[in-house]
Design a protein around this motif. Structure first.
Motif, PDB file in Angstrom:
ATOM      1  N   ASN A  96      92.098  38.251 -51.995  1.00 12.10           N
ATOM      2  CA  ASN A  96      92.022  39.687 -52.201  1.00 12.10           C
ATOM      3  C   ASN A  96      92.031  40.328 -50.813  1.00 12.10           C
ATOM      4  OD1 ASN A  96      91.575  42.277 -53.026  1.00 12.10           O
ATOM      5  ND2 ASN A  96      89.524  41.908 -53.824  1.00 12.10           N
ATOM      6  N   ARG A  97      93.042  41.144 -50.547  1.00  8.34           N
ATOM      7  CA  ARG A  97      93.171  41.784 -49.241  1.00  8.34           C
ATOM      8  C   ARG A  97      92.929  43.279 -49.411  1.00  8.34           C
ATOM      9  NH1 ARG A  97      98.344  43.132 -45.807  1.00  8.34           N
ATOM     10  NH2 ARG A  97      98.982  43.698 -47.887  1.00  8.34           N
ATOM     11  N   THR A  98      91.972  43.808 -48.664  1.00  6.71           N
ATOM     12  CA  THR A  98      91.652  45.227 -48.720  1.00  6.71           C
ATOM     13  C   THR A  98      92.189  45.901 -47.470  1.00  6.71           C
ATOM     14  OG1 THR A  98      89.624  44.667 -49.891  1.00  6.71           O
ATOM     15  CG2 THR A  98      89.768  46.892 -49.000  1.00  6.71           C
ATOM     16  N   PHE A  99      92.928  46.985 -47.683  1.00  9.59           N
ATOM     17  CA  PHE A  99      93.476  47.749 -46.565  1.00  9.59           C
ATOM     18  C   PHE A  99      93.265  49.227 -46.897  1.00  9.59           C
ATOM     19  CE2 PHE A  99      96.970  49.656 -44.065  1.00  9.59           C
ATOM     20  CZ  PHE A  99      96.652  49.134 -42.827  1.00  9.59           C
ATOM     21  N   GLY A 100      92.216  49.792 -46.307  1.00  7.70           N
ATOM     22  CA  GLY A 100      91.861  51.171 -46.639  1.00  7.70           C
ATOM     23  C   GLY A 100      91.391  51.245 -48.075  1.00  7.70           C
ATOM     24  N   ASP A 101      92.030  52.085 -48.864  1.00  5.33           N
ATOM     25  CA  ASP A 101      91.684  52.217 -50.279  1.00  5.33           C
ATOM     26  C   ASP A 101      92.500  51.279 -51.163  1.00  5.33           C
ATOM     27  OD1 ASP A 101      89.885  54.165 -49.651  1.00  5.33           O
ATOM     28  OD2 ASP A 101      91.263  55.833 -50.040  1.00  5.33           O
ATOM     29  N   GLU A 102      93.436  50.553 -50.581  1.00  8.60           N
ATOM     30  CA  GLU A 102      94.314  49.691 -51.357  1.00  8.60           C
ATOM     31  C   GLU A 102      93.834  48.236 -51.333  1.00  8.60           C
ATOM     32  OE1 GLU A 102      98.433  50.039 -50.366  1.00  8.60           O
ATOM     33  OE2 GLU A 102      98.253  52.195 -49.968  1.00  8.60           O
ATOM     34  N   GLU A 103      94.052  47.584 -52.464  1.00  6.41           N
ATOM     35  CA  GLU A 103      93.750  46.161 -52.572  1.00  6.41           C
ATOM     36  C   GLU A 103      94.993  45.422 -53.044  1.00  6.41           C
ATOM     37  OE1 GLU A 103      90.365  45.006 -54.858  1.00  6.41           O
ATOM     38  OE2 GLU A 103      89.020  46.332 -53.771  1.00  6.41           O
ATOM     39  N   ASP A 104      95.236  44.283 -52.463  1.00  5.44           N
ATOM     40  CA  ASP A 104      96.355  43.427 -52.869  1.00  5.44           C
ATOM     41  C   ASP A 104      95.812  42.057 -53.223  1.00  5.44           C
ATOM     42  OD1 ASP A 104      98.436  45.244 -52.386  1.00  5.44           O
ATOM     43  OD2 ASP A 104      98.518  44.696 -50.262  1.00  5.44           O
ATOM     44  N   ILE A 105      96.410  41.460 -54.240  1.00  3.72           N
ATOM     45  CA  ILE A 105      96.118  40.060 -54.575  1.00  3.72           C
ATOM     46  C   ILE A 105      97.256  39.230 -54.011  1.00  3.72           C
ATOM     47  CG2 ILE A 105      95.808  38.370 -56.428  1.00  3.72           C
ATOM     48  CD1 ILE A 105      93.506  40.347 -56.233  1.00  3.72           C
ATOM     49  N   VAL A 106      96.908  38.234 -53.209  1.00  2.00           N
ATOM     50  CA  VAL A 106      97.901  37.357 -52.591  1.00  2.00           C
ATOM     51  C   VAL A 106      97.601  35.928 -53.023  1.00  2.00           C
ATOM     52  CG1 VAL A 106      98.855  36.537 -50.402  1.00  2.00           C
ATOM     53  CG2 VAL A 106      98.076  38.906 -50.602  1.00  2.00           C
ATOM     54  N   ARG A 107      98.632  35.225 -53.467  1.00  2.00           N
ATOM     55  CA  ARG A 107      98.491  33.830 -53.888  1.00  2.00           C
ATOM     56  C   ARG A 107      99.197  32.938 -52.877  1.00  2.00           C
ATOM     57  NH1 ARG A 107      96.768  33.580 -59.172  1.00  2.00           N
ATOM     58  NH2 ARG A 107      96.728  35.611 -60.206  1.00  2.00           N
ATOM     59  N   LEU A 108      98.458  31.979 -52.350  1.00  2.00           N
ATOM     60  CA  LEU A 108      98.998  31.072 -51.343  1.00  2.00           C
ATOM     61  C   LEU A 108      99.005  29.645 -51.875  1.00  2.00           C
ATOM     62  CD1 LEU A 108      96.846  32.371 -48.356  1.00  2.00           C
ATOM     63  CD2 LEU A 108      99.205  33.013 -48.872  1.00  2.00           C
ATOM     64  N   GLU A 109     100.150  28.970 -51.788  1.00  2.00           N
ATOM     65  CA  GLU A 109     100.189  27.552 -52.130  1.00  2.00           C
ATOM     66  C   GLU A 109      99.475  26.787 -51.024  1.00  2.00           C
ATOM     67  OE1 GLU A 109     103.930  25.781 -53.210  1.00  2.00           O
ATOM     68  OE2 GLU A 109     104.626  27.692 -54.042  1.00  2.00           O
ATOM     69  N   ALA A 110      98.732  25.753 -51.408  1.00  2.00           N
ATOM     70  CA  ALA A 110      97.981  24.981 -50.421  1.00  2.00           C
ATOM     71  C   ALA A 110      97.766  23.565 -50.922  1.00  2.00           C
ATOM     72  CB  ALA A 110      96.630  25.642 -50.157  1.00  2.00           C
ATOM     73  N   ARG A 111      97.489  22.669 -49.985  1.00  2.00           N
ATOM     74  CA  ARG A 111      97.057  21.335 -50.388  1.00  2.00           C
ATOM     75  C   ARG A 111      95.702  21.490 -51.072  1.00  2.00           C
ATOM     76  NH1 ARG A 111      97.022  17.497 -45.326  1.00  2.00           N
ATOM     77  NH2 ARG A 111      95.518  19.079 -44.739  1.00  2.00           N
ATOM     78  N   THR A 112      95.450  20.693 -52.062  1.00  3.85           N
ATOM     79  CA  THR A 112      94.203  20.793 -52.806  1.00  3.85           C
ATOM     80  C   THR A 112      92.998  20.597 -51.893  1.00  3.85           C
ATOM     81  OG1 THR A 112      95.305  20.074 -54.810  1.00  3.85           O
ATOM     82  CG2 THR A 112      92.917  19.852 -54.764  1.00  3.85           C
ATOM     83  N   SER A 113      93.075  19.669 -50.968  1.00  7.38           N
ATOM     84  CA  SER A 113      91.944  19.412 -50.066  1.00  7.38           C
ATOM     85  C   SER A 113      91.630  20.642 -49.212  1.00  7.38           C
ATOM     86  CB  SER A 113      92.237  18.207 -49.172  1.00  7.38           C
ATOM     87  OG  SER A 113      93.451  18.394 -48.457  1.00  7.38           O
TER      88      SER A 113
END
Length: 194
Positions: A96-113
């Motif tokens: 969850n990225r907050t920038f001022g009054d705006e919020e964005d949901i960002v999904r990142l692929e990652a290794r499980t570990s």
């Protein structure tokens, strides 16, 4: 698809001392199924440190990522183990990225570990889906487990049963049980040599 909560049960070393691989055990929060994820030594150390609530003498890479994320108003909402293919678990980090009054949901692929280490660092929940548990999960109190009350003791089983049990444990990546079975087989072989 409904998400199933998981908790970190611990990290175990492999049965072979020369191996640099470890096994991360994730348990169903409200059930008895588990996932066993093979991970590297650095990730195992980080997960063990965060799981035990310890502090490393020097910052780990996940500590640096956490500071960077905090500096840019990014929080890890959750980690989801999304898939299991050809013996590999896949995960995503939901931020969850907050920038001022705006919020964005960002999904990142990652290794499980890495995803699990960051979830522990941030105190974020870890989830998976039913198909992943059906495909790669195992029940801790299954007939193959020797740790639970009422489960068969390895020394009471025949050699053929042990060999079959070992194959199934390795296929499920239940390295703790596989190690115990190998120890019992080795004990029997050394007794036969005398």
């Amino acid at each position: 698809m409904e998400k199933i909560p998981l908790v970190v049960s611990g990290v175990m070393g492999q049965a072979r001392a020369e191996s640099n691989a470890y096994t991360l055990i994730l348990s169903e929060a409200k059930g008895n199924r588990r996932l066993a994820v093979v991970i590297g030594i650095q990730e195992a150390q980080a997960i063990a440190i965060y799981h035990e609530g310890l502090r490393a003498s020097r910052p780990l890479v996940y500590d640096i990522v956490a500071k960077l994320a905090s500096g840019f108003s990014i929080e890890i909402q959750e980690v989801v183990i999304t898939n299991f293919e050809r013996g590999i678990f896949y995960a995503e980090i939901v931020c969850n990225r907050t920038f001022g009054d705006e919020e964005d949901i960002v999904r990142l692929e990652a290794r499980t570990s890495d995803a699990v280490a960051l979830a522990l660092k941030f105190g974020s929940p870890i989830y998976t889906y039913e198909p992943v548990l059906q495909q790669a999960g195992f029940e801790w109190n299954s007939p193959f487990s020797t740790a639970e009350k009422g489960a068969p003791r390895l020394e009471t089983l025949g050699d053929t049963e042990l060999a079959e049990m070992l194959k199934k444990a390795i296929k499920r990546e239940d390295y703790e049980l596989a190690s115990k079975i190998r120890d019992e087989i080795s004990r029997r072989n050394s007794n036969n040599d005398k």
